[in-house]
Scaffold this motif. Structure first.
Motif, PDB file in Angstrom:
ATOM      1  N   GLY A  12      40.590  49.514  17.409  1.00  0.00           N
ATOM      2  CA  GLY A  12      40.191  50.921  17.426  1.00  0.00           C
ATOM      3  C   GLY A  12      40.857  51.726  18.523  1.00  0.00           C
ATOM      4  O   GLY A  12      40.623  52.919  18.655  1.00  0.00           O
ATOM      5  N   THR A  17      47.905  53.649  14.476  1.00  0.00           N
ATOM      6  CA  THR A  17      48.287  55.060  14.356  1.00  0.00           C
ATOM      7  C   THR A  17      49.565  55.341  15.147  1.00  0.00           C
ATOM      8  O   THR A  17      50.493  55.981  14.650  1.00  0.00           O
ATOM      9  CB  THR A  17      47.139  55.945  14.904  1.00  0.00           C
ATOM     10  OG1 THR A  17      45.963  55.647  14.156  1.00  0.00           O
ATOM     11  CG2 THR A  17      47.458  57.408  14.786  1.00  0.00           C
ATOM     12  N   ARG A 123      34.964  55.124  16.645  1.00  0.00           N
ATOM     13  CA  ARG A 123      36.221  55.210  15.897  1.00  0.00           C
ATOM     14  C   ARG A 123      36.243  54.254  14.718  1.00  0.00           C
ATOM     15  O   ARG A 123      36.670  54.589  13.623  1.00  0.00           O
ATOM     16  CB  ARG A 123      37.395  54.854  16.815  1.00  0.00           C
ATOM     17  CG  ARG A 123      37.784  55.994  17.721  1.00  0.00           C
ATOM     18  CD  ARG A 123      39.027  55.595  18.463  1.00  0.00           C
ATOM     19  NE  ARG A 123      39.484  56.672  19.323  1.00  0.00           N
ATOM     20  CZ  ARG A 123      40.623  56.641  19.978  1.00  0.00           C
ATOM     21  NH1 ARG A 123      41.406  55.582  19.877  1.00  0.00           N
ATOM     22  NH2 ARG A 123      40.995  57.639  20.727  1.00  0.00           N
ATOM     23  N   ARG A 127      36.179  54.802  10.282  1.00  0.00           N
ATOM     24  CA  ARG A 127      37.604  54.748   9.927  1.00  0.00           C
ATOM     25  C   ARG A 127      37.846  54.401   8.457  1.00  0.00           C
ATOM     26  O   ARG A 127      37.176  53.557   7.884  1.00  0.00           O
ATOM     27  CB  ARG A 127      38.238  53.685  10.836  1.00  0.00           C
ATOM     28  CG  ARG A 127      39.617  53.248  10.468  1.00  0.00           C
ATOM     29  CD  ARG A 127      40.257  52.544  11.619  1.00  0.00           C
ATOM     30  NE  ARG A 127      39.968  51.115  11.685  1.00  0.00           N
ATOM     31  CZ  ARG A 127      40.582  50.279  12.516  1.00  0.00           C
ATOM     32  NH1 ARG A 127      41.482  50.716  13.370  1.00  0.00           N
ATOM     33  NH2 ARG A 127      40.271  49.007  12.517  1.00  0.00           N
ATOM     34  N   THR A 129      41.462  54.241   5.518  1.00  0.00           N
ATOM     35  CA  THR A 129      42.914  54.424   5.418  1.00  0.00           C
ATOM     36  C   THR A 129      43.318  54.588   3.959  1.00  0.00           C
ATOM     37  O   THR A 129      42.580  54.226   3.048  1.00  0.00           O
ATOM     38  CB  THR A 129      43.688  53.200   5.970  1.00  0.00           C
ATOM     39  OG1 THR A 129      43.261  52.055   5.269  1.00  0.00           O
ATOM     40  CG2 THR A 129      43.470  52.994   7.444  1.00  0.00           C
ATOM     41  N   VAL A 136      45.879  56.970   8.363  1.00  0.00           N
ATOM     42  CA  VAL A 136      44.565  56.612   8.911  1.00  0.00           C
ATOM     43  C   VAL A 136      43.689  57.856   9.066  1.00  0.00           C
ATOM     44  O   VAL A 136      44.141  58.878   9.589  1.00  0.00           O
ATOM     45  CB  VAL A 136      44.720  55.931  10.298  1.00  0.00           C
ATOM     46  CG1 VAL A 136      43.369  55.448  10.809  1.00  0.00           C
ATOM     47  CG2 VAL A 136      45.703  54.766  10.217  1.00  0.00           C
ATOM     48  N   HIS A 138      39.351  59.505   9.677  1.00  0.00           N
ATOM     49  CA  HIS A 138      38.036  59.240  10.256  1.00  0.00           C
ATOM     50  C   HIS A 138      37.030  60.241   9.698  1.00  0.00           C
ATOM     51  O   HIS A 138      37.346  61.431   9.589  1.00  0.00           O
ATOM     52  CB  HIS A 138      38.105  59.349  11.781  1.00  0.00           C
ATOM     53  CG  HIS A 138      36.846  58.891  12.450  1.00  0.00           C
ATOM     54  ND1 HIS A 138      35.717  59.666  12.544  1.00  0.00           N
ATOM     55  CD2 HIS A 138      36.539  57.706  13.034  1.00  0.00           C
ATOM     56  CE1 HIS A 138      34.764  58.979  13.164  1.00  0.00           C
ATOM     57  NE2 HIS A 138      35.245  57.792  13.471  1.00  0.00           N
ATOM     58  N   ARG A 160      38.056  51.266   3.127  1.00  0.00           N
ATOM     59  CA  ARG A 160      37.487  50.868   4.411  1.00  0.00           C
ATOM     60  C   ARG A 160      37.685  49.371   4.570  1.00  0.00           C
ATOM     61  O   ARG A 160      37.557  48.621   3.608  1.00  0.00           O
ATOM     62  CB  ARG A 160      35.998  51.193   4.466  1.00  0.00           C
ATOM     63  CG  ARG A 160      35.758  52.665   4.706  1.00  0.00           C
ATOM     64  CD  ARG A 160      34.303  53.042   4.631  1.00  0.00           C
ATOM     65  NE  ARG A 160      34.194  54.443   4.275  1.00  0.00           N
ATOM     66  CZ  ARG A 160      34.180  55.457   5.157  1.00  0.00           C
ATOM     67  NH1 ARG A 160      34.215  55.206   6.446  1.00  0.00           N
ATOM     68  NH2 ARG A 160      34.119  56.703   4.742  1.00  0.00           N
ATOM     69  N   ASP A 164      35.374  46.418   9.425  1.00  0.00           N
ATOM     70  CA  ASP A 164      35.050  47.616  10.208  1.00  0.00           C
ATOM     71  C   ASP A 164      33.566  47.943  10.123  1.00  0.00           C
ATOM     72  O   ASP A 164      33.171  49.024   9.682  1.00  0.00           O
ATOM     73  CB  ASP A 164      35.881  48.822   9.724  1.00  0.00           C
ATOM     74  CG  ASP A 164      37.245  48.879  10.399  1.00  0.00           C
ATOM     75  OD1 ASP A 164      37.484  48.069  11.324  1.00  0.00           O
ATOM     76  OD2 ASP A 164      38.062  49.737  10.012  1.00  0.00           O
TER      77      ASP A 164
END
Ligand code: AMP
Length: 215
Positions: A12, A17, A123, A127, A129, A136, A138, A160, A164
């Protein structure tokens, strides 16, 4: 000039990123062992099946497996590597040093992305993607402009990660502090460590990294 770097930091911290930015802006090659392991598990290989459970629990997979994956990638050649999520143990760090030397490469910098635990939980639990292009997002800080549609490529395949969630994250953080954080001292002693403030805005973090890499 070709440079090889490690992005080091807890889950995280923003490694993925920033790695994506370096790929876009500098044409570097991202080597993410997490991505390689996720690819292995979704392709249903024997190794993929073995690692899936370990990953979902938030534990580290064996050094042997991840070093093998990195060895294969380095043997394919290429230049300007970003090691993202590797190494995660001292044994992996030693193996990377050897593999780089064997392939005529060297390590230029280890970017240590510093973030506090509270920020990591926030984070990670929000999250998601894009399964198509890897962008990525949020829930709170970087939602897609149109719900359910990737801003970058228009795909609706937003995902997801299975690990996570708060339970796996607890184990992932413990694994980080026990097994990975000793690498901070290891690379400091080698004169390679460049700390950056991972809590800053994304562009600011990218600027700090560029500065550490010499502009
Ligand atoms: P990441 O995408 O980097 O957060 O990695 C996801 C999961 O893959 C980790 O929680 C580990 O289970 C596994 N993994 C990724 N990279 C490594 C590594 N270098 N060593 C051991 N396990 C790893």
């Amino acid at each position: 000039m070709t440079i090889n770097i490690i992005l080091l930091g807890p889950p995280g911290a923003g490694k993925g990123t920033q790695a994506r930015r370096l790929v876009e802006e500098r044409g570097m090659v991202q080597l993410s062992t997490g991505d390689m392991l996720r690819a292995a598990r979704s392709s249903g290989t024997e190794m993929g099946r073995r690692v899936a459970e370990v990953m979902d629990r938030g534990q580290l997979v064996t050094d042997e497996i991840v070093i093998g994956l990195i060895r294969e990638k380095l043997a394919e050649g290429g230049k300007g590597f970003i090691f993202d999520g590797f190494p995660r143990t001292l044994a992996q760090a030693d193996a990377l040093g050897q593999l780089l030397a064997e392939t005529g490469n060297s390590l230029d910098a280890v970017i240590e992305m510093q973030v506090d635990d509270e920020a990591l939980v926030r984070r990670i639990t929000g999250r998601f993607t894009c399964g198509n292009c890897g962008e990525v997002y949020h829930d709170d800080t970087r939602p897609t402009k149109v719900p359910g549609v990737c801003d970058a490529c228009g795909s609706t395949d937003l995902k997801r990660r299975a690990d996570d969630n708060e339970d796996s994250l607890k184990t992932r953080l413990l694994e980080y502090y026990k097994k990975t954080s000793p690498l901070i001292g290891y690379y400091y002693a080698k004169g390679k460590l460049a700390p950056v403030d991972g809590l800053a805005e994304m562009d600011d973090v990218a600027g700090q990294i560029a500065k550490a890499l010499g502009g």
